[in-house]
Design a protein around this motif. Structure first.
Motif, PDB file in Angstrom:
ATOM      1  N   SER A  38       0.841  -1.200   0.000  1.00  0.00           N
ATOM      2  CA  SER A  38       0.000   0.000   0.000  1.00  0.00           C
ATOM      3  C   SER A  38       0.874   1.248   0.000  1.00  0.00           C
ATOM      4  CB  SER A  38      -0.907   0.035   1.236  1.00  0.00           C
ATOM      5  OG  SER A  38      -1.774  -1.075   1.268  1.00  0.00           O
ATOM      6  N   LEU A  39       0.408   2.260  -0.708  1.00  0.00           N
ATOM      7  CA  LEU A  39       1.036   3.580  -0.691  1.00  0.00           C
ATOM      8  C   LEU A  39      -0.009   4.583  -0.226  1.00  0.00           C
ATOM      9  CD1 LEU A  39       2.986   3.503  -4.093  1.00  0.00           C
ATOM     10  CD2 LEU A  39       3.957   3.276  -1.794  1.00  0.00           C
ATOM     11  N   LEU A  40       0.288   5.296   0.860  1.00  0.00           N
ATOM     12  CA  LEU A  40      -0.629   6.288   1.401  1.00  0.00           C
ATOM     13  C   LEU A  40      -0.087   7.684   1.130  1.00  0.00           C
ATOM     14  CD1 LEU A  40      -1.424   4.774   4.928  1.00  0.00           C
ATOM     15  CD2 LEU A  40      -2.547   4.305   2.750  1.00  0.00           C
ATOM     16  N   PHE A  41      -0.989   8.607   0.744  1.00  0.00           N
ATOM     17  CA  PHE A  41      -0.575   9.970   0.430  1.00  0.00           C
ATOM     18  C   PHE A  41      -1.422  10.965   1.211  1.00  0.00           C
ATOM     19  CE2 PHE A  41       0.279   7.399  -3.336  1.00  0.00           C
ATOM     20  CZ  PHE A  41       1.618   7.687  -3.558  1.00  0.00           C
ATOM     21  N   ASN A 260     -12.361   0.223  -3.611  1.00  0.00           N
ATOM     22  CA  ASN A 260     -12.460  -0.755  -4.698  1.00  0.00           C
ATOM     23  C   ASN A 260     -11.219  -1.642  -4.605  1.00  0.00           C
ATOM     24  OD1 ASN A 260     -10.293   0.674  -5.996  1.00  0.00           O
ATOM     25  ND2 ASN A 260     -11.791   2.042  -6.964  1.00  0.00           N
ATOM     26  N   ARG A 261     -10.908  -2.347  -5.674  1.00  0.00           N
ATOM     27  CA  ARG A 261      -9.798  -3.303  -5.642  1.00  0.00           C
ATOM     28  C   ARG A 261      -8.457  -2.639  -5.362  1.00  0.00           C
ATOM     29  NH1 ARG A 261      -8.146  -7.451 -10.591  1.00  0.00           N
ATOM     30  NH2 ARG A 261      -6.368  -8.431  -9.520  1.00  0.00           N
ATOM     31  N   TYR A 262      -8.290  -1.411  -5.820  1.00  0.00           N
ATOM     32  CA  TYR A 262      -6.983  -0.769  -5.732  1.00  0.00           C
ATOM     33  C   TYR A 262      -6.926   0.422  -4.781  1.00  0.00           C
ATOM     34  CZ  TYR A 262      -6.024  -3.547  -9.894  1.00  0.00           C
ATOM     35  OH  TYR A 262      -5.867  -4.594 -10.767  1.00  0.00           O
ATOM     36  N   LEU A 263      -8.067   0.933  -4.347  1.00  0.00           N
ATOM     37  CA  LEU A 263      -8.087   2.108  -3.474  1.00  0.00           C
ATOM     38  C   LEU A 263      -8.715   1.766  -2.131  1.00  0.00           C
ATOM     39  CD1 LEU A 263      -9.239   4.908  -5.960  1.00  0.00           C
ATOM     40  CD2 LEU A 263      -6.904   4.478  -5.132  1.00  0.00           C
ATOM     41  N   SER A 264      -8.168   2.347  -1.073  1.00  0.00           N
ATOM     42  CA  SER A 264      -8.726   2.142   0.259  1.00  0.00           C
ATOM     43  C   SER A 264      -8.331   3.301   1.164  1.00  0.00           C
ATOM     44  CB  SER A 264      -8.227   0.822   0.867  1.00  0.00           C
ATOM     45  OG  SER A 264      -6.840   0.895   1.130  1.00  0.00           O
ATOM     46  N   THR A 265      -9.041   3.414   2.270  1.00  0.00           N
ATOM     47  CA  THR A 265      -8.665   4.333   3.332  1.00  0.00           C
ATOM     48  C   THR A 265      -8.085   3.496   4.458  1.00  0.00           C
ATOM     49  OG1 THR A 265     -10.426   5.890   2.746  1.00  0.00           O
ATOM     50  CG2 THR A 265      -9.479   6.076   4.948  1.00  0.00           C
ATOM     51  N   ASN A 266      -6.874   3.822   4.871  1.00  0.00           N
ATOM     52  CA  ASN A 266      -6.159   3.004   5.848  1.00  0.00           C
ATOM     53  C   ASN A 266      -5.886   3.792   7.119  1.00  0.00           C
ATOM     54  OD1 ASN A 266      -5.895   1.753   3.292  1.00  0.00           O
ATOM     55  ND2 ASN A 266      -4.102   0.620   3.966  1.00  0.00           N
ATOM     56  N   LEU A 267      -6.073   3.137   8.249  1.00  0.00           N
ATOM     57  CA  LEU A 267      -5.744   3.698   9.550  1.00  0.00           C
ATOM     58  C   LEU A 267      -4.842   2.716  10.282  1.00  0.00           C
ATOM     59  CD1 LEU A 267      -6.011   5.656  11.963  1.00  0.00           C
ATOM     60  CD2 LEU A 267      -8.073   4.397  12.624  1.00  0.00           C
ATOM     61  N   SER A 268      -3.655   3.173  10.677  1.00  0.00           N
ATOM     62  CA  SER A 268      -2.733   2.353  11.455  1.00  0.00           C
ATOM     63  C   SER A 268      -2.468   3.054  12.784  1.00  0.00           C
ATOM     64  CB  SER A 268      -1.409   2.153  10.709  1.00  0.00           C
ATOM     65  OG  SER A 268      -1.607   1.438   9.508  1.00  0.00           O
ATOM     66  N   PHE A 269      -2.621   2.282  13.854  1.00  0.00           N
ATOM     67  CA  PHE A 269      -2.366   2.815  15.199  1.00  0.00           C
ATOM     68  C   PHE A 269      -1.485   1.827  15.950  1.00  0.00           C
ATOM     69  CE2 PHE A 269      -3.385   2.800  19.740  1.00  0.00           C
ATOM     70  CZ  PHE A 269      -3.063   4.112  20.081  1.00  0.00           C
ATOM     71  N   GLN A 270      -0.477   2.340  16.641  1.00  0.00           N
ATOM     72  CA  GLN A 270       0.401   1.481  17.443  1.00  0.00           C
ATOM     73  C   GLN A 270       0.687   2.150  18.770  1.00  0.00           C
ATOM     74  OE1 GLN A 270       4.224   0.547  15.694  1.00  0.00           O
ATOM     75  NE2 GLN A 270       4.556  -1.194  17.055  1.00  0.00           N
ATOM     76  N   THR A 283       2.978   6.292  21.230  1.00  0.00           N
ATOM     77  CA  THR A 283       1.878   6.050  20.298  1.00  0.00           C
ATOM     78  C   THR A 283       2.241   6.558  18.910  1.00  0.00           C
ATOM     79  OG1 THR A 283       0.764   8.144  20.816  1.00  0.00           O
ATOM     80  CG2 THR A 283       0.125   6.203  22.110  1.00  0.00           C
ATOM     81  N   ARG A 284       1.668   5.916  17.913  1.00  0.00           N
ATOM     82  CA  ARG A 284       1.899   6.283  16.514  1.00  0.00           C
ATOM     83  C   ARG A 284       0.594   6.070  15.752  1.00  0.00           C
ATOM     84  NH1 ARG A 284       2.659   3.246  12.058  1.00  0.00           N
ATOM     85  NH2 ARG A 284       2.688   1.365  13.343  1.00  0.00           N
ATOM     86  N   GLN A 285       0.240   7.038  14.904  1.00  0.00           N
ATOM     87  CA  GLN A 285      -0.987   6.925  14.117  1.00  0.00           C
ATOM     88  C   GLN A 285      -0.733   7.418  12.702  1.00  0.00           C
ATOM     89  OE1 GLN A 285      -4.777   8.476  15.741  1.00  0.00           O
ATOM     90  NE2 GLN A 285      -5.089   9.444  13.747  1.00  0.00           N
ATOM     91  N   VAL A 286      -1.165   6.644  11.726  1.00  0.00           N
ATOM     92  CA  VAL A 286      -1.043   7.014  10.317  1.00  0.00           C
ATOM     93  C   VAL A 286      -2.406   6.803   9.660  1.00  0.00           C
ATOM     94  CG1 VAL A 286       0.101   6.559   8.124  1.00  0.00           C
ATOM     95  CG2 VAL A 286       1.379   6.301  10.258  1.00  0.00           C
ATOM     96  N   PHE A 287      -2.876   7.838   8.956  1.00  0.00           N
ATOM     97  CA  PHE A 287      -4.190   7.773   8.318  1.00  0.00           C
ATOM     98  C   PHE A 287      -4.095   8.397   6.937  1.00  0.00           C
ATOM     99  CE2 PHE A 287      -8.365   9.657   7.372  1.00  0.00           C
ATOM    100  CZ  PHE A 287      -9.178   8.532   7.490  1.00  0.00           C
ATOM    101  N   GLY A 288      -4.671   7.742   5.956  1.00  0.00           N
ATOM    102  CA  GLY A 288      -4.638   8.307   4.611  1.00  0.00           C
ATOM    103  C   GLY A 288      -5.316   7.425   3.588  1.00  0.00           C
ATOM    104  N   VAL A 289      -5.414   7.943   2.371  1.00  0.00           N
ATOM    105  CA  VAL A 289      -5.972   7.194   1.250  1.00  0.00           C
ATOM    106  C   VAL A 289      -4.845   6.378   0.630  1.00  0.00           C
ATOM    107  CG1 VAL A 289      -7.077   7.355  -1.007  1.00  0.00           C
ATOM    108  CG2 VAL A 289      -7.758   8.906   0.827  1.00  0.00           C
TER     109      VAL A 289
END
Length: 295
Positions: A38-41, A260-270, A283-289
């Motif tokens: 995944s690539l988030l921008f 869809n198959r290639y696009l998503s919204t991702n949330l990562s929390f640690q 804590t670490r949080q990353v959110f993006g398309v």
């Protein structure tokens, strides 16, 4: 040298992926693999914005790859996770990391009874590039001080235990006789580097710390609703040799909302608690398309 090692590791990963892809058509194969990149921008741009703000651009790379083996009473589950991100703001002197993680989990199981198996596990964690502490000099200019690097620190945890595996989405491993090694470059513990006397629990002028204790891990993935999944990973460790009551905690939550198959919204929390690294909660949080590719 480190770049060469990383290059060989990457080539080895590609070789394994291609080998597994070649055996997918073989119905007798005991191996299964699944991966996703995944690539988030994220971008913010301001012009004459009276409320204030600073132009910035950030990007994150995430890799999640699983390789599983199952035959008769034996199972072998492997999971590789890597993530790296940078952010650049208009007035900052340096690009700064928003994420940096490299982790490998491996569990070998031999069926005991029901959903329980005898197990042997290995967990390896480190970061990919150098980390810095940022500050200001006497003139107010931004400066940075090198604080961490690849394998500084690096953690290797392993031991025998018992594995409960309900299915691919719920796994619990309990290992009451676990060894944990913390590796660092002695530059950080020497007089020329980190001079505080203890660096991630490693004493001055040393490059390794050994611990023996209890380890527990839980993996739980669920589908919250259609096209929305949540992956939970919890690791716990208690050192028998000193400060047994201080339990190290490492919890990760990854939520993927597929468009869809290639696009998503991702949330990562640690969230991490490890008093050898920092006496407090990290804590670490990353959110993006994200743009995703599965293989």
């Amino acid at each position: 040298m480190k770049k060469i090692i990383c290059s060989f590791a990457f080539l080895g990963f590609l070789t394994v992926a291609q080998a597994q892809e070649a055996t997918v058509a073989d119905s007798t194969s005991h191996w299964k693999s699944k991966g996703e990149v995944s690539l988030l921008f994220n971008q913010s741009n301001f012009s004459n914005w009276t409320a204030g703000g600073e132009n910035n651009l950030s990007g994150n790379f995430l890799l999640n790859f699983g390789l599983e083996y199952a035959k008769d009473d034996w199972t072998w589950d492997n999971k590789l996770m890597a993530s790296y991100g940078l952010v650049k703001t208009k007035n900052a002197s340096f690009e700064k990391k928003t994420d940096d993680r490299l982790e490998l989990n491996s569990i070998l199981g031999k069926k005991a009874t029901g959903k329980w198996s005898y197990s042997a596990f290995l967990n390896f964690r480190t970061q990919i590039t150098k980390g810095y502490i940022y500050g200001k000099d006497d003139n107010g200019a931004e400066i940075r001080t090198e604080n961490t690097d690849f394998l500084s620190p690096g953690y290797l945890t392993f031991g025998p235990g018992m594995l409960y595996k309900k299915d691919a989405n719920l796994k619990i491993n309990i290992a009451p006789a676990t060894s944990k090694l913390t590796f660092v470059d002695d530059f950080y513990t020497s007089q020329n580097g980190y001079v505080d006397g203890s660096y991630f629990g490693v004493d001055a002028n040393k490059s390794m710390r050994y611990e023996f204790g209890f380890y527990g891990s839980v993996y739980y993935k669920l589908n919250i609703m259609a096209n929305v999944s949540a992956e939970n990973i919890l690791n716990l460790y208690s050192n028998y040799l000193e400060e047994t009551k201080n339990v190290d905690v490492d919890y990760s939550l990854n939520i993927v909302m597929k468009i869809n198959r290639y696009l998503s919204t991702n949330l990562s929390f640690q969230a991490i608690y490890d008093d050898n690294a920092f006496r407090g909660l990290q804590t670490r949080q990353v959110f993006g398309v994200g743009v995703n590719y599965g293989f």
